[in-house]
Design a protein around this motif. Sequence first.
Motif, mmCIF file in Angstrom:
data_model
loop_
_atom_site.group_PDB
_atom_site.id
_atom_site.type_symbol
_atom_site.label_atom_id
_atom_site.label_comp_id
_atom_site.label_asym_id
_atom_site.label_seq_id
_atom_site.Cartn_x
_atom_site.Cartn_y
_atom_site.Cartn_z
ATOM 1 N N UNK A 80 0.803 4.164 -2.799
ATOM 2 C CA UNK A 80 0.575 5.567 -2.477
ATOM 3 C C UNK A 80 1.656 6.442 -3.100
ATOM 4 N N UNK A 81 2.884 5.959 -3.031
ATOM 5 C CA UNK A 81 3.994 6.737 -3.599
ATOM 6 C C UNK A 81 3.822 6.881 -5.109
ATOM 7 N N UNK A 82 3.393 5.780 -5.762
ATOM 8 C CA UNK A 82 3.228 5.835 -7.223
ATOM 9 C C UNK A 82 2.155 6.847 -7.588
ATOM 10 N N UNK A 83 1.036 6.819 -6.852
ATOM 11 C CA UNK A 83 -0.051 7.748 -7.135
ATOM 12 C C UNK A 83 0.398 9.200 -6.967
ATOM 13 N N UNK A 84 1.106 9.463 -5.887
ATOM 14 C CA UNK A 84 1.545 10.840 -5.673
ATOM 15 C C UNK A 84 2.572 11.217 -6.731
ATOM 16 N N UNK A 85 3.345 10.243 -7.205
ATOM 17 C CA UNK A 85 4.284 10.507 -8.303
ATOM 18 C C UNK A 85 3.537 10.943 -9.552
ATOM 19 N N UNK A 86 2.431 10.253 -9.863
ATOM 20 C CA UNK A 86 1.633 10.604 -11.047
ATOM 21 C C UNK A 86 1.064 12.013 -10.906
ATOM 22 N N UNK A 87 0.601 12.337 -9.680
ATOM 23 C CA UNK A 87 0.106 13.684 -9.424
ATOM 24 C C UNK A 87 1.191 14.718 -9.736
ATOM 25 N N UNK A 104 13.073 2.859 0.064
ATOM 26 C CA UNK A 104 14.277 2.304 0.681
ATOM 27 C C UNK A 104 14.294 2.627 2.170
ATOM 28 N N UNK A 105 13.957 3.882 2.476
ATOM 29 C CA UNK A 105 13.964 4.294 3.879
ATOM 30 C C UNK A 105 12.890 3.541 4.664
ATOM 31 N N UNK A 106 11.730 3.363 4.038
ATOM 32 C CA UNK A 106 10.623 2.671 4.709
ATOM 33 C C UNK A 106 10.960 1.190 4.924
ATOM 34 N N UNK A 107 11.665 0.633 3.956
ATOM 35 C CA UNK A 107 12.056 -0.769 4.076
ATOM 36 C C UNK A 107 13.044 -0.939 5.228
ATOM 37 N N UNK A 108 13.906 0.081 5.404
ATOM 38 C CA UNK A 108 14.870 0.021 6.478
ATOM 39 C C UNK A 108 14.222 0.330 7.828
ATOM 40 N N UNK A 109 13.201 1.178 7.795
ATOM 41 C CA UNK A 109 12.619 1.647 9.041
ATOM 42 C C UNK A 109 11.094 1.575 8.943
ATOM 43 N N UNK A 110 10.489 0.495 9.435
ATOM 44 C CA UNK A 110 9.047 0.268 9.266
ATOM 45 C C UNK A 110 8.199 1.402 9.839
ATOM 46 N N UNK A 111 8.736 2.171 10.797
ATOM 47 C CA UNK A 111 7.930 3.241 11.368
ATOM 48 C C UNK A 111 7.492 4.248 10.311
ATOM 49 N N UNK A 112 8.311 4.396 9.265
ATOM 50 C CA UNK A 112 8.031 5.415 8.253
ATOM 51 C C UNK A 112 6.830 5.057 7.387
ATOM 52 N N UNK A 113 6.470 3.724 7.357
ATOM 53 C CA UNK A 113 5.419 3.305 6.415
ATOM 54 C C UNK A 113 4.061 3.875 6.768
ATOM 55 N N UNK A 114 3.858 4.144 8.052
ATOM 56 C CA UNK A 114 2.528 4.581 8.441
ATOM 57 C C UNK A 114 2.326 6.078 8.184
ATOM 58 N N UNK A 115 3.409 6.795 7.859
ATOM 59 C CA UNK A 115 3.291 8.239 7.691
ATOM 60 C C UNK A 115 2.507 8.604 6.450
ATOM 61 N N UNK A 133 0.838 -1.207 0.000
ATOM 62 C CA UNK A 133 0.000 0.000 0.000
ATOM 63 C C UNK A 133 0.866 1.247 0.000
ATOM 64 N N UNK A 134 1.957 1.148 0.728
ATOM 65 C CA UNK A 134 2.875 2.293 0.787
ATOM 66 C C UNK A 134 3.418 2.615 -0.611
ATOM 67 N N UNK A 135 3.842 1.559 -1.311
ATOM 68 C CA UNK A 135 4.395 1.746 -2.662
ATOM 69 C C UNK A 135 3.328 2.338 -3.578
#
Lengths: 307, 545
Positions: A7-14, A296-307, A3-5
Amino acid sequence: MLRFILRRVLSGLMTLWLAATLAFVALRLAPSDAITLQLTLSGATESQIAARRAALGLELLLGAQYLNMLSGLLRGDLGVSLVNGRAVAALIGEQLTATLSLALGALIVSTLAGVGLGIGAALGNRLVRWLAQALIALLLATPIYWLGTLAIYVFAVWLGLLPSVSRGNSLQALILPCGVLGIALSGGIAQVTAAALREAKNAPYVQVAHAKGLPMRLIVWRHMLRAQGSALISLIGLQGGFLIGGAVITEALFTRRGIGQLLLNAVNGRDYPVVQGVVLLSALAYSLLGAAADILAAWRDPRLRSR
Amino acid sequence: MPRIFLRTAVFLSCGAILFFICASGILLSSLLTRPTSAARPAAARIVYGLTLLPSGFDPHINASAELGIPLRSVYDTLVYRDPVTKEFVPGLAERWEISPDSMVYTFYLRRDVRFHDGEPFNALAVAANLDRITAPETRSQKAVFMLGSFERYVVLDEYTIQLVLKTPFAPLLDSLSQVYLGIASPKALREYGTDLYQLHQVGTGPYRMVEFIPGDYILLRRNPDYRWGPAFYRTDNPAPVEEIEFRFFTDPATRAPALESGAADIMGELAPLDALALARRDDIALLPQPIPGMPLQFMFNTRNAPTDRLEVRRAIITATDRTAIIDSVFQQLSPVAYGPLTAVTPFYEPQVKQYYPHNREVARQTLIELGYRDNDGDKVLDLNGAPLRLIVIVPTWGYAPQVAQHLQSQWREQGIDAELRQVPNLAGLLAAVQSGDYHLVAFNDFGADPSLLNNFYLSDARNNFMRVSNANLDQWLRQAVQTSDPAARQNFYRGVQGLIMDQALILPIRDYVNLNAHGKRVSGLTFDAYGWFPLLANLTFNGDD
């Protein structure tokens, strides 16, 4: 993670859509247009110029032009240059590898130099700290243009070691431009690295590591840089934007071909489709780099995924 | 602090900073295995520095003068202009006739010419080129307009072609002598189409285009079969250059270092200070080349007060010390300009030199007689409460900003206030002019035929930046284009140049001079009648040291 990925793709398209729209608006706000500029000294009459503008769809209402552009983009068609009639995709394609190799080389140089300097500035002895901090300040204040001119004089004119000009993508020809662009960008990375390490220096986990008797090298590499890594990765990802800007100057200084020169020419000639194409490409590169860094950062640090 | 940590940090920071230098160290070892220096081009090949990077390189389509620097030697034209006398001489046409009414030009073509791809040159080839240039889908930006009133061609036989005009058009031969009307191989034109031909150009000239990587370089190789050049191409060149690589030095700061390091053998458009420094070296030769056309000049807006008054314009020119500007900005490497055409342009009228010699006292008196006084003590003259203030549009190129700053300080001493408005490119300049809110605008253009004045001085001209409307000027400029009799043209252009200066429509500053320099690997650098384009066939390769 998925889901995180997404979301990133969608915001990239925006981001892409916004970039295309902003470029469209900015170009139409700028005075004059490609055809008028081309023909103003040619002796063409007003009606000849108007006829040619009409043939290229430049006399249509802005809304219609915008829809034409969007529908072209959705079909993957970037259009043709108003100056030389060639396909924008081909124009960008033939310049892309040159810019990518410059950007990649510069990114490596800036990361190595930046992180190294940052470690020196945060954790060195007094002399090293002072030297590193002075160097960081100098790098942040030095315009890339000046650094490049200096490098050309030193390495190409005085020492004759490196070519300031060379055809193609030979390694030799890349050293100076990548070095200059990378060093110019390393100041920012060094500053953030130093700040992060200073903050971590007294953190409990570092003290524990010290108490365990770990060698400092391991503490820095295994613990401190890893803990602060996410911020660093994001920062390095963000350098993508500066890379494009710096590439314009670097390419001109070292007479390299590349996207920067293409863009500069297209802006001055009001070659809308080419500018549009390059802006989209930069936005794409920027989003991709940013997304890659975030993932990459989220994969290293799971806390970032919920942001 | 543990020692090991310090070692790591010191090592890392030093190592990172020195990465750049280390990389050159690695390179050094690779250099040792190479016989030639990295900075030097390969033997028998020279590097020629171009200074602009045009977006398009098709001479039939694009308009940049830069493209002619390499391509002038890839193509031949029906006629040529002799570089010295500026007279028309045979090219691909061994002779030509102009009908008494100046409406039909008959060209008798050479029979021994072949294109680089082996195709024969003949009247049909010329016809195919004219078809391409005039086709609407070609969207020619210059060539089609250079043909003026051209209506159609008639192929009389394999080696004879007629060009028929709608109205007499005196600049036609001048147009036909330029690279924009260079004759390309019809086969190559068909094969590559309008968009890709520029990457695969095929002409009949002394050099062939071997490779063109956009934005990177253009590679030309000598055409060993070339036997049909104009009389001023050397046939006794002991060592013509085999290969010429053109590269783009768009940033002026990169040009002198490239010559000094040997990365380029020939370079144009050097900055005046760089040119002087290079000229002091014994391994580099400086070659200033005057360019025909319009000088760097400031055009007066004759519709806005106060420059709508003739006497004010005259006073401004008289107040200007052009020699001081030439000395300081151009290091005396350009001549002072006196009229609307540079001194090397055909039909230039030397009488313009008499107009408005610099004299501060005369300028002051003129303004006082017009009623200008400094009533409020702000060191700026005023008339009826309105200060003598000029808005000057200054492009960022061609040293206009430096010149404008000198003007500003010279005029300030005369009580004239100038506001400089810089514009970054042609688009910005056109927009600023269109607003009408200016008194002077800097501009120049190039060309060997004075008909280029029509683009600026006709009352309905697109670039009538002076907003001038003068019946005599209109009539003479039009008639000069319609007669092909040189004596009559001379007469008209004498009148035109005199009138422009008498009416003080422009403040001429300097005749354009291209500052070229070359290293000692080559000699014999000369330029064609248009000043920009080198005669590559006459270059001699002197070899490496």
